[in-house]
Design a protein around this motif. Structure first.
Motif, mmCIF file in Angstrom:
data_model
loop_
_atom_site.group_PDB
_atom_site.id
_atom_site.type_symbol
_atom_site.label_atom_id
_atom_site.label_comp_id
_atom_site.label_asym_id
_atom_site.label_seq_id
_atom_site.Cartn_x
_atom_site.Cartn_y
_atom_site.Cartn_z
ATOM 1 N N THR A 132 0.828 -1.210 0.000
ATOM 2 C CA THR A 132 0.000 0.000 0.000
ATOM 3 C C THR A 132 0.861 1.258 0.000
ATOM 4 N N LEU A 133 1.925 1.260 0.793
ATOM 5 C CA LEU A 133 2.805 2.432 0.812
ATOM 6 C C LEU A 133 3.525 2.612 -0.521
ATOM 7 N N ILE A 134 3.890 1.508 -1.163
ATOM 8 C CA ILE A 134 4.504 1.602 -2.494
ATOM 9 C C ILE A 134 3.509 2.184 -3.494
ATOM 10 N N LEU A 135 2.264 1.698 -3.441
ATOM 11 C CA LEU A 135 1.241 2.230 -4.345
ATOM 12 C C LEU A 135 0.966 3.703 -4.068
ATOM 13 N N ARG A 136 1.056 4.093 -2.799
ATOM 14 C CA ARG A 136 0.851 5.503 -2.465
ATOM 15 C C ARG A 136 1.902 6.377 -3.139
ATOM 16 N N ASN A 137 3.129 5.910 -3.194
ATOM 17 C CA ASN A 137 4.185 6.668 -3.884
ATOM 18 C C ASN A 137 4.013 6.622 -5.392
ATOM 19 N N ILE A 138 3.563 5.473 -5.896
ATOM 20 C CA ILE A 138 3.364 5.362 -7.344
ATOM 21 C C ILE A 138 2.300 6.342 -7.820
ATOM 22 N N PHE A 139 1.213 6.491 -7.032
ATOM 23 C CA PHE A 139 0.103 7.354 -7.422
ATOM 24 C C PHE A 139 0.267 8.788 -6.929
ATOM 25 N N ASN A 140 1.428 9.136 -6.412
ATOM 26 C CA ASN A 140 1.660 10.506 -5.966
ATOM 27 C C ASN A 140 1.468 11.477 -7.135
ATOM 28 N N ILE A 191 -5.974 -0.316 4.080
ATOM 29 C CA ILE A 191 -5.719 0.252 2.753
ATOM 30 C C ILE A 191 -6.215 1.691 2.658
ATOM 31 N N VAL A 192 -7.353 1.988 3.289
ATOM 32 C CA VAL A 192 -7.880 3.361 3.220
ATOM 33 C C VAL A 192 -6.958 4.310 3.970
ATOM 34 N N TYR A 193 -6.542 3.927 5.156
ATOM 35 C CA TYR A 193 -5.723 4.819 5.972
ATOM 36 C C TYR A 193 -4.325 4.978 5.396
ATOM 37 N N LEU A 194 -3.742 3.889 4.887
ATOM 38 C CA LEU A 194 -2.367 3.958 4.390
ATOM 39 C C LEU A 194 -2.277 4.580 3.002
ATOM 40 N N LEU A 195 -3.293 4.360 2.161
ATOM 41 C CA LEU A 195 -3.212 4.874 0.797
ATOM 42 C C LEU A 195 -3.644 6.334 0.707
ATOM 43 N N THR A 196 -4.761 6.688 1.310
ATOM 44 C CA THR A 196 -5.275 8.051 1.172
ATOM 45 C C THR A 196 -5.378 8.803 2.489
ATOM 46 N N ASN A 197 -5.333 8.078 3.610
ATOM 47 C CA ASN A 197 -5.556 8.677 4.933
ATOM 48 C C ASN A 197 -6.892 9.422 4.985
ATOM 49 N N GLY A 198 -7.849 8.942 4.186
ATOM 50 C CA GLY A 198 -9.161 9.583 4.143
ATOM 51 C C GLY A 198 -9.228 10.814 3.285
ATOM 52 N N LYS A 199 -8.118 11.289 2.775
ATOM 53 C CA LYS A 199 -8.085 12.523 1.992
ATOM 54 C C LYS A 199 -8.608 12.260 0.601
ATOM 55 N N PHE A 202 -14.312 16.247 10.812
ATOM 56 C CA PHE A 202 -13.142 15.415 11.081
ATOM 57 C C PHE A 202 -13.053 14.214 10.144
ATOM 58 N N ALA A 203 -13.485 14.346 8.899
ATOM 59 C CA ALA A 203 -13.421 13.246 7.936
ATOM 60 C C ALA A 203 -13.092 13.795 6.560
ATOM 61 N N GLY A 204 -12.528 12.933 5.710
ATOM 62 C CA GLY A 204 -12.221 13.293 4.333
ATOM 63 C C GLY A 204 -13.146 12.573 3.369
ATOM 64 N N ASP A 205 -12.949 12.816 2.074
ATOM 65 C CA ASP A 205 -13.845 12.246 1.067
ATOM 66 C C ASP A 205 -13.727 10.733 0.957
ATOM 67 N N THR A 206 -12.562 10.164 1.238
ATOM 68 C CA THR A 206 -12.397 8.717 1.110
ATOM 69 C C THR A 206 -12.447 7.994 2.449
ATOM 70 N N ASP A 207 -12.748 8.712 3.505
ATOM 71 C CA ASP A 207 -12.872 8.054 4.806
ATOM 72 C C ASP A 207 -14.072 7.119 4.818
ATOM 73 N N ILE A 208 -13.887 5.930 5.375
ATOM 74 C CA ILE A 208 -15.004 5.042 5.661
ATOM 75 C C ILE A 208 -15.263 5.101 7.160
ATOM 76 N N LEU A 209 -16.272 4.399 7.623
ATOM 77 C CA LEU A 209 -16.681 4.533 9.017
ATOM 78 C C LEU A 209 -15.549 4.185 9.981
ATOM 79 N N ILE A 210 -14.783 3.145 9.682
ATOM 80 C CA ILE A 210 -13.755 2.710 10.632
ATOM 81 C C ILE A 210 -12.609 3.711 10.694
ATOM 82 N N THR A 211 -12.240 4.329 9.577
ATOM 83 C CA THR A 211 -11.174 5.336 9.616
ATOM 84 C C THR A 211 -11.670 6.631 10.249
#
Length: 442
Positions: free
Chosen positions: A262-270, A372-380, A388-397
């Motif tokens: 997930t962290l690798i994908l986060r850098n790839i999609f930067n 995956i939600v928290y590590l890839l987008t952090n809810g942003k 206190f939420a972002g567009d990609t936040d789900i209930l658990i995040t």
């Protein structure tokens, strides 16, 4: 041996039960099971000691949540901090004590029943088991129950009790601004539940995040399942060579720890420095807002989840495909069925029959797919209309942010209760409806 039905023997069961009600173990001693009776008396003493010394304070702590705040008291020319009651500690200690007493009462009832049945045995002319015979019987016939008791107690204290604690916190005013031991927390009833729906900022966030949570769960489950299904069909085709190589290659995303991938994908999609946008720039295309635009961020999230989850479905479906009788396909060929018809009428129903419970549990798991939600987008990306939420936040995040970042523990508990109810009802209802479970019950 005394005859059954005589006046003396008819009273064994009632007398033993009555003695056990008075004190755990007395009925066993009356039935001449001395070692068992002494052990039960020792446990009874522990239970009574806990009930007398700890239970009143535990109930006081749960009801009042403390009465004395931490204060600074002047001693001479200096001020000394005098510690008061810690509301959360009182609540937790109270719950532990109450749970221990529940276990004690449960064992107390079992002891009374045991004394009664042993007394019945004596009335019928039987002889009560000795301690050695009892232990031999337990080892031979009750061993699975003994083994299951250990994890059951663990579930009781480490799963049920935290759920009860979470539910109770939702009825308090426990927030970062009202943090023990500096402050005492109070019972606020359904005030927090009403605020979730009454205050526009909270209600708008709750409805939006809940809707996206279910949309995300459906998309993540379907893409992972059907992606694995498609790859499994391709790998299992007769004309495909090096099948072992392809299986190994496609399982690699699952073999790598998810947080690393997930962290690798986060850098790839930067959006600024990611290699994907760099290559798009070299080809003359505009850079894509993979993680900064709300819709693109959601698309990227589903795409990344697909890449990380389809190998599991692929492996399981490959195993199921090998169990489908080849005669069914041969009969379909004779009837002139097309490849699509064979997949739709033979392959897919056979796979779905075995995979339905797993697909349901994957859906339930995706509702709580925190990593995956928290590590890839952090809810942003951040949404100014959300609380206190972002567009990609789900209930658990969102729950995580409310509790760990914002200190809104009461609101987080309300969200946790909602998640628990939805997942429990949905999982139990749907799993019991699946054909695989119905046939197992039959």
């Amino acid at each position: 041996m005394e005859r059954s039905g005589s006046p003396n023997t008819k009273r064994y069961s009632r007398t033993a039960a009555l003695l056990s009600v008075l004190a755990m173990g007395l009925g066993q001693l009356y039935n001449r099971q001395y070692m068992k009776g002494l052990l039960m008396l020792a446990f009874y003493g522990f239970g009574i000691y806990t009930a007398v010394t700890r239970l009143p304070h535990a109930l006081w702590g749960i009801v009042t949540l403390g009465e004395t705040e931490t204060k600074l008291r002047k001693v001479g020319k200096l001020y000394k901090q005098v510690m008061g009651d810690h509301s959360i500690f009182l609540l937790i200690e109270g719950l532990i004590t109450v749970f221990i007493m529940i276990v004690f009462v449960w064992l107390y009832v079992i002891a009374v029943k045991d004394a009664y049945h042993t007394g019945k045995l004596r009335e019928e002319g039987g002889k009560p088991n000795t301690f050695r015979q009892t232990m031999s019987y337990v080892a031979s016939y009750r061993f699975p129950h003994i083994v299951l008791t250990i994890p059951m107690i663990g579930v009781f204290f480490f799963t049920v009790m935290p759920i009860v604690f979470m539910i109770l916190v939702a009825f308090t005013n426990f927030t970062r601004e009202n943090m023990p031991p500096a402050h005492l927390i109070d019972w606020h009833g359904f005030e927090t539940f009403r605020d979730i729906f009454r205050i526009k900022a909270w209600s708008h966030t709750f409805y939006s995040v809940t809707l996206w949570t279910f949309v995300w769960a459906v998309l993540a489950t379907l893409t992972g399942y059907f992606g694995g299904f498609a790859v499994a069909l391709l790998v299992q085709q007769k004309g495909i060579r090096f099948k072992s190589f392809w299986r190994t290659l496609f399982i690699l995303p699952f073999a790598i720890p998810m947080f690393v991938s997930t962290l690798i994908l986060r850098n790839i999609f930067n959006g600024q420095f990611g290699p994907l946008n760099q290559y798009l720039s070299l080809l003359g295309f505009d850079k894509m807002p993979w993680l900064t635009d709300p819709m693109w961020a959601k698309f990227t999230l589903v795409l990344a989840n697909f890449w990380l989850t389809f190998p599991v479905s692929m492996l399981m479906i490959i195993g199921i495909l090998t169990t489908i009788p080849k005669d069914m396909y041969e009969a379909a060929d004779i009837d002139g069925a097309s490849a699509f018809q064979k997949i739709a009428l033979i392959t897919f129903p056979s796979v779905m029959h075995a995979m339905a419970p797993l697909v349901i549990m994957q859906f339930v798991g995706n509702i709580n797919n925190f990593n995956i939600v928290y590590l890839l987008t952090n809810g942003k990306p951040v949404n100014g209309d959300f609380q206190f939420a972002g567009d990609t936040d789900i209930l658990i995040t969102w729950l995580f942010k409310l509790s760990m970042e914002q200190g809104q523990y009461n609101f987080a508990s309300v969200i946790g209760i909602f998640i628990f109810i939805v997942l429990s009802v949905f999982a139990i209802w749907n799993v019991r409806r699946t054909k695989a479970f119905k046939e197992e019950d039959a």
